[in-house]
Motif scaffolding. Structure first.
Motif, PDB file in Angstrom:
ATOM      1  N   ALA A 103      32.565  13.019 -77.130  1.00 36.01           N
ATOM      2  CA  ALA A 103      33.880  13.664 -76.980  1.00 36.01           C
ATOM      3  C   ALA A 103      34.965  12.628 -76.677  1.00 36.01           C
ATOM      4  O   ALA A 103      36.101  12.724 -77.177  1.00 36.01           O
ATOM      5  N   THR A 110      24.614   5.895 -76.343  1.00 41.70           N
ATOM      6  CA  THR A 110      23.710   7.026 -76.590  1.00 41.70           C
ATOM      7  C   THR A 110      22.252   6.597 -76.485  1.00 41.70           C
ATOM      8  O   THR A 110      21.419   7.270 -75.867  1.00 41.70           O
ATOM      9  N   LEU A 117      28.659  15.752 -84.578  1.00 41.30           N
ATOM     10  CA  LEU A 117      28.229  16.052 -83.221  1.00 41.30           C
ATOM     11  C   LEU A 117      26.878  16.788 -83.195  1.00 41.30           C
ATOM     12  O   LEU A 117      26.020  16.507 -82.359  1.00 41.30           O
ATOM     13  N   GLN A 130      26.993  14.129 -75.342  1.00 40.80           N
ATOM     14  CA  GLN A 130      28.153  14.846 -75.884  1.00 40.80           C
ATOM     15  C   GLN A 130      29.455  14.377 -75.231  1.00 40.80           C
ATOM     16  O   GLN A 130      30.502  14.313 -75.880  1.00 40.80           O
ATOM     17  N   LYS A 154      23.584  15.480 -81.465  1.00 41.75           N
ATOM     18  CA  LYS A 154      23.004  16.264 -80.369  1.00 41.75           C
ATOM     19  C   LYS A 154      21.510  16.481 -80.596  1.00 41.75           C
ATOM     20  O   LYS A 154      20.696  16.332 -79.677  1.00 41.75           O
TER      21      LYS A 154
END
Length: 588
Positions: free
Chosen positions: A259, A177, A294, A255, A298
């Motif tokens: 996931a 990330t 999440l 994301q 985000k």
């Protein structure tokens, strides 16, 4: 100086200094935000006893307690969320207000050459619109970072408590990330900077077109202006879309990584459940915490867009705030002056190194109370000369003396307090007639304003206005005729009662009747003052004490009207040409 090379860290730290005066309110916001974040893990934490105790073990106490705890939880969240949002927006609006005020204060201290080169539309866009973007970096980003950091920390802590093995999988997405965010941040900053510049172009075209709407209509420039505006808006749209692409690609990639991690967690959690290594409540609580993770992840990845947009705006703000104000090395204050002016060997070059001198070795003495007219073709240096007196520009070399004092040693406010200025391009503000006459002299009484208007031959038309002196004149006096605007400007100069008067072609754009009124007003104004007149119509300066004829920044002739006519030189030729021209127009 703030510029594109300033690091994000330096920009951010400088921005935070403007928040420091409001640190108490901001601290309340941060504490409230942390409190909101602290309640996030409480929801999945309540799910475990709710499912295991109520549905599996049928615990009557938990069946009654859990709903009450849920209501209490969301009541607390509501209170803290309101407090957080209110306080952070209070600080944000304070920040923008302070920066706008500082930008405006800086603008009115900048030297005249800045305005010669700056686009007014871009400046307006920066002060009115772009500065509001700094809140994205100044306060909103901190709120998101604090809230979501503690939310993620709390949820991960709960997940570790429930099942440390599965939580390690969630930790695996962190470096991936971070890499994605870093790659997109630079692109977002660049596009934000370009987008804000494009907004300035839109405002510039809009400002020019609205200001020149009569010229646009008469010369049929509508299609050209529509094309210019369309190009500016399309340019802004292109940068906006590039910014959207970078921002939109950033979040889905993060994301997707999350996931994949979630899919792996569900798979391994299912294996653990089949081996009785976790309860139903524990599994649902873990998955809920994972899903709740999440949203803050985000937001944390999306915060880069807001941060870079805010930092790009901060660059613009600080670039303006760091500009040097007009130099004021003066230390002397002169409460009174006789108005004796002397120009000593003045050279003026607007652009250093251009070798294009607007004034060349110009020397002239003007006695107190003397009226001196400057005559010459366009580009001869007349306006350049008078602009040096109030130090709008500074001579490349040479000195200007006022009562024997070098004007550079006099404080700007003191120097300019002794100068009044009337030009053909009258500047009026969208205020009352009285406010325009008393501009800069707010302490003036209505009697003094009326007396100045009488002396300027302005009361005759002011009496006919709906509210007299309290009538609004419209933007730049649009509701008045040219002669009326001139007389209000003259009344303003009369009220100031300065010993030095500069008249820059004050009657050149007027019809004969208006010129007579204005000329009579000017004669009242010029009494007992050192007056420098830039003359377009030579008939208006025949009574001047001396007439200075200029060519290419130099004096070529000097004397009174009669003497210069007798010399039959440059002035006599100019007078002859204008006399023939005026007679031809009269005959027609």
């Amino acid at each position: 100086m703030a510029n594109s090379e300033m690091s994000s860290k330096d920009l951010y730290l400088r921005l935070l200094r403007y928040i420091l005066p409001y640190w108490r309110v901001f601290a309340v916001s941060v504490v409230s935000t942390i409190a909101v974040a602290a309640t996030e893990p409480a929801l999945p934490a309540l799910l475990k006893p709710l499912l295991d105790g109520s549905f599996v073990n049928r615990d009557q106490t938990l069946i009654k307690l859990i709903p009450l705890l849920l209501i209490g939880l969301f009541l607390l969240r509501g209170i803290f969320t309101f407090t957080s949002n209110y306080t952070v927006n209070w600080v944000s609006t304070k920040l923008v207000t302070d920066l706008r005020n500082l930008m405006f204060q800086k603008l009115i201290t900048l030297p005249t050459p800045y305005y010669d080169n700056a686009s007014s539309g871009e400046v307006i866009a920066n002060v009115a619109f772009n500065v509001s973007q700094v809140t994205s970096a100044g306060t909103n980003v901190i709120t998101v970072l604090v809230r979501d950091f503690f939310t993620v920390l709390g949820l991960l802590g709960w997940m570790l408590y429930l099942n440390w093995k599965l939580t390690l999988i969630a930790f695996a997405i962190a470096p991936i990330t971070a890499l994605i965010v870093r790659l997109f941040s630079k692109r977002l900053r660049e596009m934000s900077r370009s987008s804000q510049s494009a907004l300035g172009d839109i405002t510039h075209v809009l400002d020019e077109t609205l200001g020149a709407h009569k010229v646009v209509k008469v010369f049929g420039g509508q299609d050209y202006e529509i094309k210019r505006f369309s190009e500016a808006t399309n340019r802004a749209r292109r940068f906006s879309m590039k910014q959207t692409v970078a921002a939109s690609a950033n979040v889905p990639l993060v994301q997707l990584v999350a996931a994949i991690a979630l899919a792996l967690i569900i798979y391994f959690a299912t294996l653990q459940s089949s081996g009785n290594q976790t309860t139903v409540g524990g599994f649902v609580s873990f998955i809920t915490a994972m899903l709740m993770l999440l949203a803050p992840v985000k937001r944390l990845t999306g915060v880069s867009e807001a941060l870079q947009r805010g930092l790009a705006a901060a660059e613009i703000v600080f670039a303006l705030l760091d500009k040097e104000p007009e130099p004021d090395s003066g230390t002397i204050e002169i409460p009174h002056t006789q108005g004796a002016l002397e120009f000593q060997n003045i050279n003026l070059e607007y652009e250093a190194g251009s070798h294009n001198l607007a004034l060349k070795d110009f020397s002239l003495k003007i006695a107190p109370g003397e009226t001196v007219a400057l005559v010459g073709q366009s580009g001869s240096g007349k306006t350049s000369l008078v602009n040096l007196i109030p130090r709008f520009y500074h001579p490349t070399s040479g000195q200007i003396l006022l009562d024997g004092y070098d004007t550079t040693t006099i404080k700007l406010t003191s120097l300019r307090s002794h100068i009044a200025f009337v030009s053909q391009d009258v500047v009026l503000f969208n205020d009352t007639v009285a406010a325009n006459i008393a501009y800069g002299q707010q302490q003036a009484t209505i009697e003094a304003i009326t007396a100045a208007a009488e002396a300027a031959h302005a009361m005759e038309f002011i009496h006919e206005m709906p509210q007299g002196l309290q009538t609004l004149v419209g933007e730049n006096g649009v509701k008045l005729s040219g002669g009326q605007r001139q007389r209000i400007a003259i009344a303003r100069a009369i009220l100031k009662n300065a010993p030095i008067l500069i008249l820059d072609e004050a009657t050149s754009a007027l019809d004969t009747q208006s010129e007579r009124h204005v000329q009579a007003a000017l004669e009242n104004l010029m009494q007992n003052r050192t007056t420098i007149v830039i003359a377009h119509r030579l008939s208006t300066i025949e009574n001047a004490d001396r007439i200075v004829v200029m060519q290419k920044g130099r004096i070529v002739e000097i004397g009174n009207h009669r003497k210069l006519i007798e010399q039959n030189g440059v002035y006599a030729n100019l007078h002859r040409i204008q006399f023939v021209h005026e007679n031809t127009q009269t005959a027609q």
